[in-house]
Scaffold this active site. Sequence first.
Site, PDB file in Angstrom:
ATOM      1  N   SER A 124       3.366  -0.540  -6.975  1.00 17.88           N
ATOM      2  CA  SER A 124       4.251  -0.197  -6.113  1.00 17.88           C
ATOM      3  C   SER A 124       5.094  -1.408  -6.012  1.00 17.88           C
ATOM      4  CB  SER A 124       3.786   0.492  -4.965  1.00 17.88           C
ATOM      5  OG  SER A 124       4.578   0.194  -3.902  1.00 17.88           O
ATOM      6  N   TYR A 148      -3.087  -0.511   2.274  1.00 14.57           N
ATOM      7  CA  TYR A 148      -2.366  -0.098   1.023  1.00 14.57           C
ATOM      8  C   TYR A 148      -1.957  -0.890   0.070  1.00 14.57           C
ATOM      9  CZ  TYR A 148       0.749   2.560  -2.015  1.00 14.57           C
ATOM     10  OH  TYR A 148       1.654   3.145  -3.015  1.00 14.57           O
ATOM     11  N   LYS A 152      -3.166  -2.096  -3.845  1.00 13.87           N
ATOM     12  CA  LYS A 152      -2.460  -2.196  -5.107  1.00 13.87           C
ATOM     13  C   LYS A 152      -2.675  -3.443  -5.863  1.00 13.87           C
ATOM     14  CE  LYS A 152      -0.749   2.066  -5.357  1.00 13.87           C
ATOM     15  NZ  LYS A 152      -1.404   2.831  -6.373  1.00 13.87           N
TER      16      LYS A 152
HETATM   17  P1  NAD Z   1       0.474  12.102  -4.482  1.00 10.99           P
HETATM   18  O1  NAD Z   1      -0.365  11.786  -3.077  1.00 10.99           O
HETATM   19  O2  NAD Z   1       1.131  12.892  -4.349  1.00 10.99           O
HETATM   20  O3  NAD Z   1      -0.339  11.852  -5.668  1.00 10.99           O
HETATM   21  C1  NAD Z   1      -1.715  11.163  -5.865  1.00 10.99           C
HETATM   22  C2  NAD Z   1      -2.571  12.160  -6.472  1.00 10.99           C
HETATM   23  O4  NAD Z   1      -4.200  11.524  -6.711  1.00 10.99           O
HETATM   24  C3  NAD Z   1      -3.066  13.495  -5.401  1.00 10.99           C
HETATM   25  O5  NAD Z   1      -2.668  14.658  -6.311  1.00 10.99           O
HETATM   26  C4  NAD Z   1      -4.428  13.376  -4.982  1.00 10.99           C
HETATM   27  O6  NAD Z   1      -5.266  14.273  -4.732  1.00 10.99           O
HETATM   28  C5  NAD Z   1      -5.117  12.411  -6.052  1.00 10.99           C
HETATM   29  N1  NAD Z   1      -6.275  11.893  -5.827  1.00 10.99           N
HETATM   30  C6  NAD Z   1      -6.350  10.918  -4.475  1.00 10.99           C
HETATM   31  N2  NAD Z   1      -7.574  10.340  -4.757  1.00 10.99           N
HETATM   32  C7  NAD Z   1      -8.385  10.763  -5.683  1.00 10.99           C
HETATM   33  C8  NAD Z   1      -9.453  10.439  -6.236  1.00 10.99           C
HETATM   34  N3  NAD Z   1     -10.284   9.785  -5.729  1.00 10.99           N
HETATM   35  N4  NAD Z   1      -9.893  11.357  -7.294  1.00 10.99           N
HETATM   36  C9  NAD Z   1      -9.076  12.252  -7.947  1.00 10.99           C
HETATM   37  N5  NAD Z   1      -7.941  12.392  -7.456  1.00 10.99           N
HETATM   38  C10 NAD Z   1      -7.390  11.666  -6.455  1.00 10.99           C
HETATM   39  O7  NAD Z   1       1.153  10.565  -4.642  1.00 10.99           O
HETATM   40  P2  NAD Z   1       2.403  10.105  -5.582  1.00 10.99           P
HETATM   41  O8  NAD Z   1       3.424  10.107  -4.716  1.00 10.99           O
HETATM   42  O9  NAD Z   1       2.353  11.003  -6.722  1.00 10.99           O
HETATM   43  O10 NAD Z   1       2.074   8.723  -6.077  1.00 10.99           O
HETATM   44  C11 NAD Z   1       1.241   8.368  -7.140  1.00 10.99           C
HETATM   45  C12 NAD Z   1       0.753   7.219  -7.115  1.00 10.99           C
HETATM   46  O11 NAD Z   1       1.983   6.333  -7.246  1.00 10.99           O
HETATM   47  C13 NAD Z   1      -0.171   6.616  -6.089  1.00 10.99           C
HETATM   48  O12 NAD Z   1      -1.135   5.737  -6.738  1.00 10.99           O
HETATM   49  C14 NAD Z   1       0.806   5.825  -5.205  1.00 10.99           C
HETATM   50  O13 NAD Z   1       0.259   4.933  -4.436  1.00 10.99           O
HETATM   51  C15 NAD Z   1       1.893   5.401  -6.276  1.00 10.99           C
HETATM   52  N6  NAD Z   1       3.165   5.170  -5.507  1.00 10.99           N
HETATM   53  C16 NAD Z   1       3.842   5.991  -4.896  1.00 10.99           C
HETATM   54  C17 NAD Z   1       5.133   5.944  -4.296  1.00 10.99           C
HETATM   55  C18 NAD Z   1       5.931   6.756  -3.860  1.00 10.99           C
HETATM   56  O14 NAD Z   1       6.756   6.758  -3.083  1.00 10.99           O
HETATM   57  N7  NAD Z   1       5.416   8.137  -3.910  1.00 10.99           N
HETATM   58  C19 NAD Z   1       5.556   4.427  -4.414  1.00 10.99           C
HETATM   59  C20 NAD Z   1       4.869   3.537  -5.238  1.00 10.99           C
HETATM   60  C21 NAD Z   1       3.658   3.722  -5.761  1.00 10.99           C
HETATM   61  C1  UD1 Z   2       7.112   2.936   2.071  1.00  9.62           C
HETATM   62  C2  UD1 Z   2       5.926   1.837   2.244  1.00  9.62           C
HETATM   63  C3  UD1 Z   2       5.424   1.466   0.921  1.00  9.62           C
HETATM   64  C4  UD1 Z   2       5.229   2.579  -0.063  1.00  9.62           C
HETATM   65  C5  UD1 Z   2       6.327   3.776  -0.038  1.00  9.62           C
HETATM   66  C6  UD1 Z   2       5.835   4.979  -0.896  1.00  9.62           C
HETATM   67  C7  UD1 Z   2       6.014   1.209   4.324  1.00  9.62           C
HETATM   68  C8  UD1 Z   2       6.451  -0.003   5.164  1.00  9.62           C
HETATM   69  N1  UD1 Z   2       6.263   1.111   3.162  1.00  9.62           N
HETATM   70  O1  UD1 Z   2       8.198   2.282   1.454  1.00  9.62           O
HETATM   71  O2  UD1 Z   2       4.429   0.579   0.878  1.00  9.62           O
HETATM   72  O3  UD1 Z   2       4.936   2.190  -1.233  1.00  9.62           O
HETATM   73  O4  UD1 Z   2       6.589   4.104   1.382  1.00  9.62           O
HETATM   74  O5  UD1 Z   2       4.776   5.588  -0.106  1.00  9.62           O
HETATM   75  O6  UD1 Z   2       5.729   2.184   4.799  1.00  9.62           O
HETATM   76  N2  UD1 Z   2      12.910   5.635   7.429  1.00  9.62           N
HETATM   77  C9  UD1 Z   2      13.541   5.920   8.742  1.00  9.62           C
HETATM   78  N3  UD1 Z   2      13.106   7.307   9.148  1.00  9.62           N
HETATM   79  C10 UD1 Z   2      12.189   7.983   8.449  1.00  9.62           C
HETATM   80  C11 UD1 Z   2      11.336   7.539   7.317  1.00  9.62           C
HETATM   81  C12 UD1 Z   2      12.045   6.498   6.862  1.00  9.62           C
HETATM   82  O7  UD1 Z   2      14.718   5.548   8.966  1.00  9.62           O
HETATM   83  O8  UD1 Z   2      11.550   9.180   9.160  1.00  9.62           O
HETATM   84  C13 UD1 Z   2      13.495   4.551   6.875  1.00  9.62           C
HETATM   85  C14 UD1 Z   2      12.431   3.136   6.751  1.00  9.62           C
HETATM   86  O9  UD1 Z   2      12.413   2.505   8.043  1.00  9.62           O
HETATM   87  C15 UD1 Z   2      12.964   2.495   5.442  1.00  9.62           C
HETATM   88  C16 UD1 Z   2      13.475   3.611   4.488  1.00  9.62           C
HETATM   89  O10 UD1 Z   2      13.820   4.956   5.326  1.00  9.62           O
HETATM   90  O11 UD1 Z   2      13.846   1.780   5.858  1.00  9.62           O
HETATM   91  C17 UD1 Z   2      12.664   4.124   3.461  1.00  9.62           C
HETATM   92  O12 UD1 Z   2      11.348   4.431   4.014  1.00  9.62           O
HETATM   93  P1  UD1 Z   2      10.183   5.198   3.317  1.00  9.62           P
HETATM   94  O13 UD1 Z   2      10.703   6.363   2.587  1.00  9.62           O
HETATM   95  O14 UD1 Z   2       9.011   5.309   3.974  1.00  9.62           O
HETATM   96  O15 UD1 Z   2      10.008   4.232   2.075  1.00  9.62           O
HETATM   97  P2  UD1 Z   2       9.710   2.507   2.274  1.00  9.62           P
HETATM   98  O16 UD1 Z   2       9.439   2.017   3.489  1.00  9.62           O
HETATM   99  O17 UD1 Z   2      10.450   1.733   1.382  1.00  9.62           O
END
Ligand code: NAD
Ligand code: UD1
Length: 348
Positions: A124, A148, A152
């Site tokens: 991330s 979190y 990572k």
């Molecule tokens: P998500 O929660 O939708 O998907 C994660 C999946 O992993 C879920 O389906 C959950 O049931 C499964 N899971 C969790 N723990 C588990 C375990 N112990 N064994 C088996 N399955 C398990 O999240 P996502 O948004 O699809 O994110 C996927 C990955 O990308 C995550 O590792 C997350 O940290 C990373 N990531 C997401 C974002 C984002 O904004 N969505 C940003 C940066 C990184």
């Molecule tokens: C967040 C996490 C980041 C994680 C990512 C994906 C934090 C500080 N960072 O990123 O670690 O990898 O989500 O899960 O939580 N915002 C609003 N109102 C809302 C929600 C968000 O104003 O209701 C703003 C936030 O302040 C930010 C932007 O929207 O400026 C994006 O927020 P968000 O979608 O939560 O992503 P990140 O903060 O970039």
Amino acid sequence: MRILVTGGAGYIGSHTCLQLLKAGHEIIVFDNLLNGKEEALLRVRDLAGCSFPFYADDLRDREAVERVFREHDIEAVIHFAGSKAVGESVRLPLDYYFNNVYGTLVLCDTMKRAGVQKMVFSSSATVYGMPSRCPIDETFPLTALNPYGRSKLMIEDILRDLSQSDPKWSIALLRYFNPIGAHRSGLIGEDPSGPPNNLLPCVTQVAVGKLPCLAVYGNDYPTPDGTAIRDYLHVEDLAAGHLKAVAKLSSLYGVEAYNLGTGRGWSVLEVVRAFEKATGRRVPYEIRDRRPGDAPIVFADPGKAERELGWTATRGLEEMCQDAWRWQSRNPNGYEVAVTAGAERLSS
Ligand code: NAD
Ligand code: UD1
């Protein structure tokens, strides 16, 4: 390729599974449904027109992980599984280290024993902490602001140590910026369990009437309209990045990190306006205090992914908003479906 997808029932995992199937890969999905939904996998199967094995198991269950490797001749792993809510990680740090770090240790150990040494890992942009300038490239210093993010970083370090110990490992660390949007069909998308934390799910839930008003966290940042700037990318572009990374694994030696973002930042209010324009829905908002731990401006330099993976994001903010809205408006309660006796299951 025959690919094990951990966390394949989640948001990014389900979109990636669909693209993998469409590209002719074989997949095996492993997900404990902590945050993912089996219904997402049923829809992936229907959209792809082909089925695949699904293990509804936990990565921390060594026996269950070993069983998958015994039952399938796996060539590579895409590792999405983990917990991802920043606030929750502050309240429950042990849960995050146990799930994200220990789960990854069990996976890597089993891969090692099975002689499977190719992995794409979901990292991330959070590993860049509070960046001093933008765009951010992969050489920027790494730091964690919460458990979190630290989980990572720990996993990135573990994977680097592993590849140092044996040069046969081939590992792509994909550092995602802010994935939003949904598949064009409106059949799969983001379905957060409980109240959403991220911006777009909050925006769509306001637009659909599930939340009264969007809280905008801070309008006193050093940005043109005072609201914070992020690099939003379409989840379909992000999924495509995983296919490029999988293709790269055969010529990648050791560990490489890649930023997956568009290279363009949008403020919170720009996103709100783009959403209103793309969907014709109003999104009432009110300004609140800054959210602790938020950086003012975060956007990627995605040049390395373009040069080395041949990947660039192609979809614009308007398309991201339209697709997010199609998903939310057609599925106001996400994947929630009537649970009836004999409901269809993929898992054995
Ligand atoms: P998500 O929660 O939708 O998907 C994660 C999946 O992993 C879920 O389906 C959950 O049931 C499964 N899971 C969790 N723990 C588990 C375990 N112990 N064994 C088996 N399955 C398990 O999240 P996502 O948004 O699809 O994110 C996927 C990955 O990308 C995550 O590792 C997350 O940290 C990373 N990531 C997401 C974002 C984002 O904004 N969505 C940003 C940066 C990184
Ligand atoms: C967040 C996490 C980041 C994680 C990512 C994906 C934090 C500080 N960072 O990123 O670690 O990898 O989500 O899960 O939580 N915002 C609003 N109102 C809302 C929600 C968000 O104003 O209701 C703003 C936030 O302040 C930010 C932007 O929207 O400026 C994006 O927020 P968000 O979608 O939560 O992503 P990140 O903060 O970039």
